[in-house]
Design a protein around this motif. Structure first.
Motif, PDB file in Angstrom:
ATOM      1  N   ASN A 209       0.824  -1.205   0.000  1.00 53.47           N
ATOM      2  CA  ASN A 209       0.000   0.000   0.000  1.00 53.47           C
ATOM      3  C   ASN A 209       0.862   1.261   0.000  1.00 53.47           C
ATOM      4  O   ASN A 209       0.581   2.217  -0.737  1.00 53.47           O
ATOM      5  N   HIS A 210       1.927   1.272   0.796  1.00 52.20           N
ATOM      6  CA  HIS A 210       2.829   2.424   0.812  1.00 52.20           C
ATOM      7  C   HIS A 210       3.580   2.555  -0.514  1.00 52.20           C
ATOM      8  O   HIS A 210       3.778   3.666  -1.012  1.00 52.20           O
ATOM      9  N   TRP A 211       4.017   1.431  -1.056  1.00 49.43           N
ATOM     10  CA  TRP A 211       4.770   1.480  -2.311  1.00 49.43           C
ATOM     11  C   TRP A 211       3.909   2.019  -3.450  1.00 49.43           C
ATOM     12  O   TRP A 211       4.382   2.723  -4.327  1.00 49.43           O
ATOM     13  N   ASN A 212       2.634   1.681  -3.427  1.00 46.51           N
ATOM     14  CA  ASN A 212       1.719   2.115  -4.491  1.00 46.51           C
ATOM     15  C   ASN A 212       0.984   3.407  -4.156  1.00 46.51           C
ATOM     16  O   ASN A 212       0.023   3.757  -4.855  1.00 46.51           O
ATOM     17  N   THR A 213       1.401   4.099  -3.095  1.00 44.77           N
ATOM     18  CA  THR A 213       0.669   5.298  -2.687  1.00 44.77           C
ATOM     19  C   THR A 213       0.657   6.334  -3.814  1.00 44.77           C
ATOM     20  O   THR A 213       1.685   6.673  -4.384  1.00 44.77           O
ATOM     21  N   TYR A 214      -0.525   6.781  -4.122  1.00 47.63           N
ATOM     22  CA  TYR A 214      -0.709   7.759  -5.207  1.00 47.63           C
ATOM     23  C   TYR A 214      -1.628   8.881  -4.753  1.00 47.63           C
ATOM     24  O   TYR A 214      -1.334  10.060  -4.951  1.00 47.63           O
ATOM     25  N   PHE A 215      -2.731   8.501  -4.130  1.00 53.18           N
ATOM     26  CA  PHE A 215      -3.724   9.487  -3.712  1.00 53.18           C
ATOM     27  C   PHE A 215      -3.120  10.523  -2.772  1.00 53.18           C
ATOM     28  O   PHE A 215      -3.287  11.727  -2.961  1.00 53.18           O
ATOM     29  N   ALA A 216      -2.415  10.052  -1.750  1.00 53.31           N
ATOM     30  CA  ALA A 216      -1.814  10.993  -0.793  1.00 53.31           C
ATOM     31  C   ALA A 216      -0.785  11.885  -1.469  1.00 53.31           C
ATOM     32  O   ALA A 216      -0.623  13.051  -1.116  1.00 53.31           O
ATOM     33  N   GLY A 217      -0.082  11.344  -2.463  1.00 57.18           N
ATOM     34  CA  GLY A 217       0.942  12.115  -3.156  1.00 57.18           C
ATOM     35  C   GLY A 217       0.394  13.283  -3.951  1.00 57.18           C
ATOM     36  O   GLY A 217       1.036  14.331  -4.051  1.00 57.18           O
ATOM     37  N   ILE A 218      -0.802  13.120  -4.517  1.00 58.80           N
ATOM     38  CA  ILE A 218      -1.379  14.210  -5.310  1.00 58.80           C
ATOM     39  C   ILE A 218      -2.253  15.131  -4.459  1.00 58.80           C
ATOM     40  O   ILE A 218      -2.482  16.281  -4.828  1.00 58.80           O
ATOM     41  N   MET A 219      -2.730  14.640  -3.304  1.00 60.94           N
ATOM     42  CA  MET A 219      -3.604  15.444  -2.460  1.00 60.94           C
ATOM     43  C   MET A 219      -2.832  16.319  -1.490  1.00 60.94           C
ATOM     44  O   MET A 219      -3.200  17.478  -1.242  1.00 60.94           O
ATOM     45  N   TYR A 220      -1.765  15.791  -0.919  1.00 57.60           N
ATOM     46  CA  TYR A 220      -1.095  16.460   0.185  1.00 57.60           C
ATOM     47  C   TYR A 220       0.298  16.989  -0.157  1.00 57.60           C
ATOM     48  O   TYR A 220       0.861  17.748   0.635  1.00 57.60           O
ATOM     49  N   ILE A 221       0.855  16.607  -1.295  1.00 53.11           N
ATOM     50  CA  ILE A 221       2.247  16.954  -1.608  1.00 53.11           C
ATOM     51  C   ILE A 221       2.294  17.825  -2.856  1.00 53.11           C
ATOM     52  O   ILE A 221       1.822  17.416  -3.926  1.00 53.11           O
ATOM     53  N   ASN A 222       2.852  19.023  -2.709  1.00 49.95           N
ATOM     54  CA  ASN A 222       3.109  19.905  -3.851  1.00 49.95           C
ATOM     55  C   ASN A 222       4.598  20.036  -4.145  1.00 49.95           C
ATOM     56  O   ASN A 222       4.988  20.400  -5.247  1.00 49.95           O
ATOM     57  N   ASN A 223       5.421  19.763  -3.153  1.00 50.04           N
ATOM     58  CA  ASN A 223       6.865  19.833  -3.307  1.00 50.04           C
ATOM     59  C   ASN A 223       7.341  18.683  -4.187  1.00 50.04           C
ATOM     60  O   ASN A 223       7.127  17.511  -3.861  1.00 50.04           O
ATOM     61  N   GLN A 224       7.988  19.016  -5.298  1.00 57.01           N
ATOM     62  CA  GLN A 224       8.429  18.000  -6.242  1.00 57.01           C
ATOM     63  C   GLN A 224       9.401  17.013  -5.601  1.00 57.01           C
ATOM     64  O   GLN A 224       9.429  15.831  -5.963  1.00 57.01           O
ATOM     65  N   ASP A 225      10.192  17.458  -4.639  1.00 59.19           N
ATOM     66  CA  ASP A 225      11.175  16.591  -3.996  1.00 59.19           C
ATOM     67  C   ASP A 225      10.544  15.561  -3.068  1.00 59.19           C
ATOM     68  O   ASP A 225      11.232  14.643  -2.610  1.00 59.19           O
ATOM     69  N   LEU A 226       9.254  15.708  -2.762  1.00 58.61           N
ATOM     70  CA  LEU A 226       8.574  14.775  -1.875  1.00 58.61           C
ATOM     71  C   LEU A 226       7.561  13.902  -2.605  1.00 58.61           C
ATOM     72  O   LEU A 226       6.852  13.125  -1.966  1.00 58.61           O
ATOM     73  N   LYS A 227       7.490  14.009  -3.911  1.00 62.13           N
ATOM     74  CA  LYS A 227       6.538  13.215  -4.679  1.00 62.13           C
ATOM     75  C   LYS A 227       6.938  11.743  -4.647  1.00 62.13           C
ATOM     76  O   LYS A 227       8.091  11.398  -4.902  1.00 62.13           O
ATOM     77  N   PRO A 228       5.994  10.825  -4.347  1.00 60.24           N
ATOM     78  CA  PRO A 228       6.320   9.396  -4.400  1.00 60.24           C
ATOM     79  C   PRO A 228       6.442   8.920  -5.840  1.00 60.24           C
ATOM     80  O   PRO A 228       6.012   9.595  -6.783  1.00 60.24           O
ATOM     81  N   ILE A 229       6.983   7.741  -6.015  1.00 61.99           N
ATOM     82  CA  ILE A 229       7.329   7.273  -7.348  1.00 61.99           C
ATOM     83  C   ILE A 229       6.099   7.031  -8.217  1.00 61.99           C
ATOM     84  O   ILE A 229       6.151   7.186  -9.446  1.00 61.99           O
ATOM     85  N   GLN A 230       4.966   6.667  -7.626  1.00 60.98           N
ATOM     86  CA  GLN A 230       3.771   6.413  -8.435  1.00 60.98           C
ATOM     87  C   GLN A 230       3.244   7.695  -9.072  1.00 60.98           C
ATOM     88  O   GLN A 230       2.751   7.674 -10.206  1.00 60.98           O
ATOM     89  N   VAL A 231       3.351   8.810  -8.369  1.00 63.46           N
ATOM     90  CA  VAL A 231       2.933  10.092  -8.938  1.00 63.46           C
ATOM     91  C   VAL A 231       3.863  10.492 -10.075  1.00 63.46           C
ATOM     92  O   VAL A 231       3.415  10.939 -11.143  1.00 63.46           O
ATOM     93  N   VAL A 232       5.171  10.325  -9.862  1.00 61.38           N
ATOM     94  CA  VAL A 232       6.140  10.650 -10.905  1.00 61.38           C
ATOM     95  C   VAL A 232       5.934   9.756 -12.126  1.00 61.38           C
ATOM     96  O   VAL A 232       6.015  10.214 -13.264  1.00 61.38           O
ATOM     97  N   LEU A 233       5.645   8.480 -11.884  1.00 59.93           N
ATOM     98  CA  LEU A 233       5.420   7.554 -13.001  1.00 59.93           C
ATOM     99  C   LEU A 233       4.195   7.951 -13.810  1.00 59.93           C
ATOM    100  O   LEU A 233       4.223   7.927 -15.041  1.00 59.93           O
TER     101      LEU A 233
END
Length: 296
Positions: A209-233
């Motif tokens: 679940n953590h490895w595939n985290t996407y929702f939290a990455g687009i909802m709570y993170i605007n800093n590019q350096d903190l984006k998880p890999i699923q959002v970047v992908l």
């Protein structure tokens, strides 16, 4: 005295059919992964010669992997995801165990009320907007904690772990009390060492679940350096200019490299860690899930 069970002809026919079906089903499941890997290591000229479909590559290149790891974005996203997966899974298991263990004790006052409230959250959710407002009000926005705290515990996993603890002999706790052990000592020195199957099973659930985290990455993170890999992908797969999206430091490295090769290489990097970890947890997975789901 031993008995030998002889299979009838119809039993052998059914077994053969099941083996064939499961083999074909397994191959169908693995084929997309295999195809993505093949496309990530096949030069573009070979792909064009084969009409865009390559099953067995005649030439292999790792330029796609070199390109994505030469970027600024994807390695940083991979680093964030690895940290979130390791730290988050550890936090998840600790908090889940601290919640499930008291609920498995028969003498806990108000246990039924707490269990009702936990099950209630599985049926009714507070909604997306209250969750976002809560994360924002607590100052977690644009921090790595926004990827950890909101999903710190799952009601379903608490119930599974509680059921597993229910199946452990009560004599263990009584013997620990006789020896002068407190609740925390009993949990961490006796109960958890005997709970490796359920810990491995829930650890796999939480980790994936953590490895595939996407929702939290687009909802709570605007800093590019903190984006998880699923959002970047996802951004990479939708980008018109992949090298610009990844901010490749050496554009000449990807000048002649087709975008699809880089995209496939990024997908491989994303899925390989989970596939690599699962075999080590497989022996605990079925045992832990069954023991934690059915009270004997």
């Amino acid at each position: 005295m031993s008995f030998v069970l002889h299979k009838t002809k119809s039993d052998r026919v059914i077994d053969t059919f099941l083996y064939i079906f499961l083999t074909l089903f397994g191959l169908a499941t693995l084929f997309p992964i295999y195809y993505v890997f093949v496309m990530s290591v096949t030069p573009i000229e070979v792909v064009l010669q084969k009409g865009g479909f390559v099953l067995f590559p005649t030439k292999i290149t790792f330029e796609g992997f070199a390109a994505i790891f030469a970027s600024k974005v994807l390695p940083q996203a991979l680093k964030i995801t690895v940290i979130v997966t390791i730290v988050g899974t550890a936090f998840n298991l600790i908090v889940t165990a601290l919640t499930a263990y008291p609920l498995s004790r028969k003498q806990l006052p108000g246990k039924n009320i707490v269990l009702f409230l936990i099950v209630f959250t599985m049926l009714f959710s507070g909604g997306l907007i209250p969750l976002y407002l809560t994360v924002n009000a607590t100052g977690l926005m644009d921090t790595i904690w926004a990827l950890l705290i909101p999903g710190l515990i799952t009601a379903f996993n608490v119930l599974i772990m509680k059921t597993f603890f229910d199946n452990l002999p009560d004599d263990l706790e009584e013997a620990a009390k006789v020896d002068g052990s407190g609740e925390f000592t009993t949990l961490f020195r006796i109960i958890l060492p005997l709970s490796k199957p359920i810990m491995a099973t829930l650890g796999l659930f939480y980790g994936v679940n953590h490895w595939n985290t996407y929702f939290a990455g687009i909802m709570y993170i605007n800093n590019q350096d903190l984006k998880p890999i699923q959002v970047v992908l996802r951004n990479m797969l939708q980008a018109q200019n992949v090298s610009q999206e990844l901010m490749v430091q050496n554009p000449a490295l990807v000048q002649q490299l087709p975008p699809e090769t880089m995209k496939m290489a990024a997908v491989v990097v994303t899925i390989v860690p989970v596939i690599a970890v699962y075999p080590f947890l497989q022996k605990y997975f079925v045992k832990g899930f069954l023991l934690g789901s059915v009270k004997g």
